[in-house]
Write an enzyme that holds these catalytic residues in place. Structure first.
Site, mmCIF file in Angstrom:
data_model
loop_
_atom_site.group_PDB
_atom_site.id
_atom_site.type_symbol
_atom_site.label_atom_id
_atom_site.label_comp_id
_atom_site.label_asym_id
_atom_site.label_seq_id
_atom_site.Cartn_x
_atom_site.Cartn_y
_atom_site.Cartn_z
ATOM 1 N N TYR A 1 -10.547 2.245 5.962
ATOM 2 C CA TYR A 1 -9.531 1.976 4.939
ATOM 3 C C TYR A 1 -10.069 0.940 3.953
ATOM 4 O O TYR A 1 -10.523 -0.129 4.344
ATOM 5 C CB TYR A 1 -8.281 1.445 5.628
ATOM 6 C CG TYR A 1 -7.056 1.385 4.757
ATOM 7 C CD1 TYR A 1 -6.101 2.394 4.811
ATOM 8 C CD2 TYR A 1 -6.839 0.328 3.894
ATOM 9 C CE1 TYR A 1 -4.961 2.338 4.026
ATOM 10 C CE2 TYR A 1 -5.716 0.267 3.106
ATOM 11 C CZ TYR A 1 -4.781 1.272 3.175
ATOM 12 O OH TYR A 1 -3.656 1.206 2.391
ATOM 13 N N SER A 2 -10.009 1.266 2.676
ATOM 14 C CA SER A 2 -10.535 0.365 1.653
ATOM 15 C C SER A 2 -9.664 0.419 0.411
ATOM 16 O O SER A 2 -9.523 1.467 -0.224
ATOM 17 C CB SER A 2 -11.979 0.748 1.289
ATOM 18 O OG SER A 2 -12.441 -0.049 0.213
ATOM 19 N N ASN A 3 -9.096 -0.726 0.047
ATOM 20 C CA ASN A 3 -8.299 -0.800 -1.165
ATOM 21 C C ASN A 3 -9.128 -0.517 -2.418
ATOM 22 O O ASN A 3 -8.594 -0.092 -3.445
ATOM 23 C CB ASN A 3 -7.653 -2.182 -1.266
ATOM 24 C CG ASN A 3 -6.565 -2.382 -0.235
ATOM 25 O OD1 ASN A 3 -5.496 -1.812 -0.336
ATOM 26 N ND2 ASN A 3 -6.853 -3.175 0.790
ATOM 27 N N SER B 1 0.784 -1.238 0.000
ATOM 28 C CA SER B 1 0.000 0.000 0.000
ATOM 29 C C SER B 1 0.811 1.280 0.000
ATOM 30 O O SER B 1 0.226 2.365 -0.106
ATOM 31 C CB SER B 1 -0.969 0.004 1.186
ATOM 32 O OG SER B 1 -2.050 -0.858 0.924
ATOM 33 N N GLY C 1 2.806 -0.567 4.086
ATOM 34 C CA GLY C 1 2.245 -1.442 3.074
ATOM 35 C C GLY C 1 2.591 -2.892 3.320
ATOM 36 O O GLY C 1 3.612 -3.205 3.932
#
Length: 372
Positions: A187-189, A90, A326
């Site tokens: 939090y969202s990819n 990330s 990340g």
């Protein structure tokens, strides 16, 4: 400083793609700035605690120091390469956010544009979600990684599968939103997969090409790339592993080779500690964004230490760090920087088993919290 939230996330993200919010402050250990010997020792402590390898670069006004500990590959004597490449997970989000903000500065998009404006019909309710809300994780969109089987056995069965961004988004939109846009933070990819699609719509080029043209090329980041569907890490690198099997009889499975399209624009990149320090120094130093866009990036969501693709970590010794963490299978990355760029730390850890929280806490304290 309490770094446990960071390191817990780093350990978990060896089995997922998500990096959550940065750590909260607590009491740091007193330390002196890390020299070469100190850095090697502290990385060695991380390996002793259960990682197979750890490498870092520290840069400050006294110079640059790199070190590594552990082995490049289990069962072989070669040490982990000090300047090796690794999957950054990330931390890729900060690169993509920089491109979005550059496009805003060029007046090719606005942060208050809706998702529907650029990706019509892709997201239900996209007319109520803005690009800013994607960037700072206030969109309410479900994280598609939560819909994947990310257990070691489940993931290994599909580690070379190719994913299209639209497939990843569909996994998320099949689930109800977590909250109304702008009313909370999660939090969202999925947010960054969508931002990668926006970049392609606006520019006609995919996110990897724009990151290369706007950031990697101009900064001379020769060890950094968005690999697309390329499974291997080229050049010197430490291998990543997952423990597989019944508890007490687990064996390490080498997961270095994988199809990173499952992470897409949310976390597919490869880099090095030197390149990450160079990137964040340029970013925070104003070389990549005009003042207005950099100010927006460093403005945090109220109650959360997350801005526009940038995390903030306040330390109890009075220092505040900016950067991103990340993780992706076999690799965990942290990149931490003072706002004025006077001290920078980027590191890669190959977690396997054990708890390296205390060792990482010591390393970060030594770099950023002066003795007194």
């Amino acid at each position: 400083m309490r770094i446990r939230r960071i390191t817990a996330v780093l350990a978990l993200t060896a089995l997922s793609l998500v990096v959550a919010a940065p750590a909260t402050a607590a009491t740091p250990a007193r330390a002196t700035p890390a020299g070469h010997g100190d850095l090697r020792r502290d990385l060695g402590a991380i390996v002793d605690a259960g990682a197979t390898a750890a490498l870092a670069e520290v840069a400050d006004r006294s110079g640059t120091r790199r070190a590594a500990a552990g082995v490049a590959q289990l069962g072989r004597p070669a040490p982990a390469p000090t300047g090796g490449r690794f999957r950054i997970g990330s931390v890729s989000k900060t690169f993509l956010a920089t491109v979005i903000l550059q496009l805003e500065a060029e007046r090719r998009l606005r942060l208050d544009d809706t998702v529907q404006r650029w990706l019509p019909g892709v997201v239900p309710g996209g007319d109520r979600i803005t690009l800013r809300q994607l960037l700072n994780h206030t969109s309410g969109l479900y994280d598609y990684t939560d819909a994947l089987d990310l257990s070691p056995q489940g993931w290994l069965a599909q580690r070379f599968r190719s994913w299209e961004p639209a497939e990843l988004v569909a996994l998320a939109t099949a689930q109800p939103p977590l909250f109304a846009p702008g009313t909370d933070w999660s939090y969202s990819n999925t947010n960054y997969v969508l931002l990668g699609m926006v970049v392609e719509t606006v520019t006609g080029n995919d996110h990897a090409a724009e990151i290369q043209r706007r950031i990697i090329g101009p900064l001379g980041l020769r060890q950094t790339e968005s690999p697309g569907e390329k499974a291997s890490i080229t050049g010197p690198h430490a291998h990543g592993y997952l423990p597989v099997g019944p508890q007490g009889a687990q064996k390490p499975v080498d997961v270095t080779r994988m199809n990173p399209s499952v992470a897409d624009a949310a976390g597919d990149m490869i880099s090095s500690t030197a390149d990450l320090n160079t990137f964040f120094a340029a970013l925070l130093g104003g070389r990549l964004l005009p003042p207005a866009q950099l100010a927006a990036m460093t403005t945090m969501v109220p109650g959360h230490d997350y801005g526009l693709g940038l995390e903030r970590t306040p330390l109890s010794c009075g220092v505040t760090l900016y950067g991103h963490g990340g993780g992706i299978f076999g690799y965990a990355t942290g990149s931490f920087h003072t706002r004025d760029g006077s001290r920078r730390l980027s590191l890669s850890i190959n977690p396997y088993q054990g708890d390296f929280d205390p060792a990482l806490e010591t390393l970060i304290d030594r770099v950023f919290c002066p003795a007194g």
